[in-house]
Design a protein around this motif. Structure first.
Motif, PDB file in Angstrom:
ATOM      1  N   LYS A  98       0.839  -1.213   0.000  1.00 53.81           N
ATOM      2  CA  LYS A  98       0.000   0.000   0.000  1.00 53.81           C
ATOM      3  C   LYS A  98       0.866   1.252   0.000  1.00 53.81           C
ATOM      4  O   LYS A  98       0.586   2.219  -0.712  1.00 53.81           O
ATOM      5  CB  LYS A  98      -0.938   0.002   1.210  1.00 53.81           C
ATOM      6  CG  LYS A  98      -2.075  -0.973   1.084  1.00 53.81           C
ATOM      7  CD  LYS A  98      -2.945  -0.969   2.326  1.00 53.81           C
ATOM      8  CE  LYS A  98      -3.981  -2.086   2.227  1.00 53.81           C
ATOM      9  NZ  LYS A  98      -4.740  -2.241   3.454  1.00 53.81           N
ATOM     10  N   GLN A  99       1.910   1.265   0.794  1.00 55.19           N
ATOM     11  CA  GLN A  99       2.810   2.414   0.854  1.00 55.19           C
ATOM     12  C   GLN A  99       3.521   2.600  -0.485  1.00 55.19           C
ATOM     13  O   GLN A  99       3.735   3.716  -0.932  1.00 55.19           O
ATOM     14  CB  GLN A  99       3.824   2.239   1.983  1.00 55.19           C
ATOM     15  CG  GLN A  99       4.576   3.476   2.348  1.00 55.19           C
ATOM     16  CD  GLN A  99       3.710   4.508   3.054  1.00 55.19           C
ATOM     17  OE1 GLN A  99       2.540   4.293   3.366  1.00 55.19           O
ATOM     18  NE2 GLN A  99       4.279   5.657   3.295  1.00 55.19           N
ATOM     19  N   PHE A 100       3.879   1.503  -1.122  1.00 52.06           N
ATOM     20  CA  PHE A 100       4.507   1.584  -2.434  1.00 52.06           C
ATOM     21  C   PHE A 100       3.539   2.181  -3.453  1.00 52.06           C
ATOM     22  O   PHE A 100       3.936   2.994  -4.297  1.00 52.06           O
ATOM     23  CB  PHE A 100       4.993   0.209  -2.894  1.00 52.06           C
ATOM     24  CG  PHE A 100       5.557   0.232  -4.281  1.00 52.06           C
ATOM     25  CD1 PHE A 100       6.721   0.934  -4.559  1.00 52.06           C
ATOM     26  CD2 PHE A 100       4.921  -0.430  -5.315  1.00 52.06           C
ATOM     27  CE1 PHE A 100       7.242   0.973  -5.837  1.00 52.06           C
ATOM     28  CE2 PHE A 100       5.438  -0.395  -6.596  1.00 52.06           C
ATOM     29  CZ  PHE A 100       6.598   0.307  -6.857  1.00 52.06           C
ATOM     30  N   GLN A 101       2.277   1.808  -3.362  1.00 47.44           N
ATOM     31  CA  GLN A 101       1.260   2.381  -4.250  1.00 47.44           C
ATOM     32  C   GLN A 101       1.191   3.900  -4.058  1.00 47.44           C
ATOM     33  O   GLN A 101       1.100   4.653  -5.031  1.00 47.44           O
ATOM     34  CB  GLN A 101      -0.113   1.745  -3.983  1.00 47.44           C
ATOM     35  CG  GLN A 101      -1.213   2.251  -4.890  1.00 47.44           C
ATOM     36  CD  GLN A 101      -0.974   1.886  -6.341  1.00 47.44           C
ATOM     37  OE1 GLN A 101      -0.473   0.810  -6.654  1.00 47.44           O
ATOM     38  NE2 GLN A 101      -1.324   2.780  -7.247  1.00 47.44           N
ATOM     39  N   MET A 102       1.277   4.362  -2.811  1.00 40.73           N
ATOM     40  CA  MET A 102       1.288   5.800  -2.540  1.00 40.73           C
ATOM     41  C   MET A 102       2.518   6.455  -3.162  1.00 40.73           C
ATOM     42  O   MET A 102       2.445   7.567  -3.689  1.00 40.73           O
ATOM     43  CB  MET A 102       1.228   6.069  -1.033  1.00 40.73           C
ATOM     44  CG  MET A 102      -0.114   5.761  -0.417  1.00 40.73           C
ATOM     45  SD  MET A 102      -0.130   5.951   1.386  1.00 40.73           S
ATOM     46  CE  MET A 102       0.417   7.626   1.579  1.00 40.73           C
ATOM     47  N   TYR A 159      11.369  -3.485   7.053  1.00 38.61           N
ATOM     48  CA  TYR A 159      12.532  -3.100   6.253  1.00 38.61           C
ATOM     49  C   TYR A 159      12.082  -2.421   4.955  1.00 38.61           C
ATOM     50  O   TYR A 159      12.590  -1.370   4.576  1.00 38.61           O
ATOM     51  CB  TYR A 159      13.387  -4.332   5.950  1.00 38.61           C
ATOM     52  CG  TYR A 159      14.454  -4.058   4.933  1.00 38.61           C
ATOM     53  CD1 TYR A 159      15.635  -3.419   5.298  1.00 38.61           C
ATOM     54  CD2 TYR A 159      14.270  -4.398   3.602  1.00 38.61           C
ATOM     55  CE1 TYR A 159      16.615  -3.142   4.352  1.00 38.61           C
ATOM     56  CE2 TYR A 159      15.244  -4.137   2.651  1.00 38.61           C
ATOM     57  CZ  TYR A 159      16.407  -3.496   3.038  1.00 38.61           C
ATOM     58  OH  TYR A 159      17.359  -3.215   2.091  1.00 38.61           O
ATOM     59  N   LEU A 160      11.119  -3.029   4.264  1.00 41.36           N
ATOM     60  CA  LEU A 160      10.624  -2.455   3.016  1.00 41.36           C
ATOM     61  C   LEU A 160       9.947  -1.111   3.235  1.00 41.36           C
ATOM     62  O   LEU A 160      10.124  -0.177   2.444  1.00 41.36           O
ATOM     63  CB  LEU A 160       9.664  -3.433   2.332  1.00 41.36           C
ATOM     64  CG  LEU A 160      10.303  -4.702   1.790  1.00 41.36           C
ATOM     65  CD1 LEU A 160       9.233  -5.706   1.381  1.00 41.36           C
ATOM     66  CD2 LEU A 160      11.228  -4.387   0.630  1.00 41.36           C
ATOM     67  N   LEU A 161       9.186  -0.998   4.305  1.00 39.51           N
ATOM     68  CA  LEU A 161       8.537   0.288   4.615  1.00 39.51           C
ATOM     69  C   LEU A 161       9.562   1.391   4.809  1.00 39.51           C
ATOM     70  O   LEU A 161       9.386   2.521   4.359  1.00 39.51           O
ATOM     71  CB  LEU A 161       7.639   0.154   5.852  1.00 39.51           C
ATOM     72  CG  LEU A 161       6.307  -0.554   5.616  1.00 39.51           C
ATOM     73  CD1 LEU A 161       5.653  -0.908   6.944  1.00 39.51           C
ATOM     74  CD2 LEU A 161       5.384   0.298   4.759  1.00 39.51           C
ATOM     75  N   GLU A 162      10.667   1.058   5.472  1.00 37.65           N
ATOM     76  CA  GLU A 162      11.737   2.040   5.662  1.00 37.65           C
ATOM     77  C   GLU A 162      12.304   2.481   4.314  1.00 37.65           C
ATOM     78  O   GLU A 162      12.505   3.661   4.074  1.00 37.65           O
ATOM     79  CB  GLU A 162      12.858   1.431   6.514  1.00 37.65           C
ATOM     80  CG  GLU A 162      14.015   2.359   6.758  1.00 37.65           C
ATOM     81  CD  GLU A 162      15.113   1.692   7.551  1.00 37.65           C
ATOM     82  OE1 GLU A 162      16.283   1.845   7.155  1.00 37.65           O
ATOM     83  OE2 GLU A 162      14.816   1.019   8.541  1.00 37.65           O
ATOM     84  N   ARG A 163      12.534   1.530   3.424  1.00 38.22           N
ATOM     85  CA  ARG A 163      13.043   1.848   2.088  1.00 38.22           C
ATOM     86  C   ARG A 163      12.068   2.703   1.290  1.00 38.22           C
ATOM     87  O   ARG A 163      12.447   3.628   0.599  1.00 38.22           O
ATOM     88  CB  ARG A 163      13.358   0.565   1.304  1.00 38.22           C
ATOM     89  CG  ARG A 163      14.448  -0.301   1.862  1.00 38.22           C
ATOM     90  CD  ARG A 163      15.842   0.271   1.698  1.00 38.22           C
ATOM     91  NE  ARG A 163      16.231   0.468   0.320  1.00 38.22           N
ATOM     92  CZ  ARG A 163      17.213  -0.175  -0.280  1.00 38.22           C
ATOM     93  NH1 ARG A 163      17.900  -1.081   0.372  1.00 38.22           N
ATOM     94  NH2 ARG A 163      17.517   0.081  -1.534  1.00 38.22           N
ATOM     95  N   ILE A 164      10.792   2.345   1.371  1.00 40.09           N
ATOM     96  CA  ILE A 164       9.762   3.087   0.623  1.00 40.09           C
ATOM     97  C   ILE A 164       9.606   4.489   1.192  1.00 40.09           C
ATOM     98  O   ILE A 164       9.573   5.474   0.445  1.00 40.09           O
ATOM     99  CB  ILE A 164       8.419   2.319   0.666  1.00 40.09           C
ATOM    100  CG1 ILE A 164       8.542   1.003  -0.112  1.00 40.09           C
ATOM    101  CG2 ILE A 164       7.289   3.187   0.102  1.00 40.09           C
ATOM    102  CD1 ILE A 164       7.415   0.027   0.143  1.00 40.09           C
TER     103      ILE A 164
END
Length: 154
Positions: free
Chosen positions: A11-15, A145-150
């Motif tokens: 979802k964050q990546f979509q944003m 980890y991915l959320l931090e990167r995004i």
């Protein structure tokens, strides 16, 4: 396979995609590629990692320029062990470590362990000259980890 571990990251990546008013494609690994990696590593891959591979394992998105295919992951492991040896680390890389990201320019790598459950923590090893630091549980799990990167890209 149920997609249950990376929902917030997706979802964050979509944003992130919407904020750029363009698209940054993701390239999934195939089921066959995931099975090949599992077979070649001789490990049962954690479910969250499989979900990650099937979403973005061949590159793109928050890890643009990175690939997590079988040959890359195996090469990462070899480089990681060589880096640890070069800086005199008395520990060895755990047998069940999956080095999913190795940055050769900065000499650091991130890994998960197959024995740490379906949604394992992410660990960091960083070489600093002839010194090193190891951070167990750098991220609580792959999604964090991915959320931090995004979020870094937003």
């Amino acid at each position: 396979m149920l997609n249950i571990y990376l929902n917030r990251a997706k979802k964050q990546f979509q944003m992130l995609q919407e904020s750029r008013k363009g698209s940054s494609e993701t390239f999934p690994c195939s089921e066959e590629e995931v099975q090949k990696l599992e077979k070649n590593l001789g490990l049962r891959l954690p479910k969250a990692y499989k979900e990650f591979l099937l979403w973005i394992g061949a590159g793109g998105g928050p890890l643009e320029g990175q690939h997590f295919t079988d040959s890359r992951v195996q090469a990462n492991r070899e480089r990681a062990m060589a880096t640890m040896k070069a800086v005199g680390c008395p520990e060895s890389l755990p047998e069940d470590a999956i080095v999913f990201l190795f940055d050769q320019l900065d000499d650091y790598f991130f890994y998960i362990r197959a024995s740490e459950g379906d949604n394992p923590p992410v660990h960091l090893f960083e070489a600093i000259g002839k010194e090193y630091r190891k951070i167990d549980n750098y991220s609580r799990n792959l999604e964090d980890y991915l959320l931090e990167r995004i979020n870094y890209q937003l």
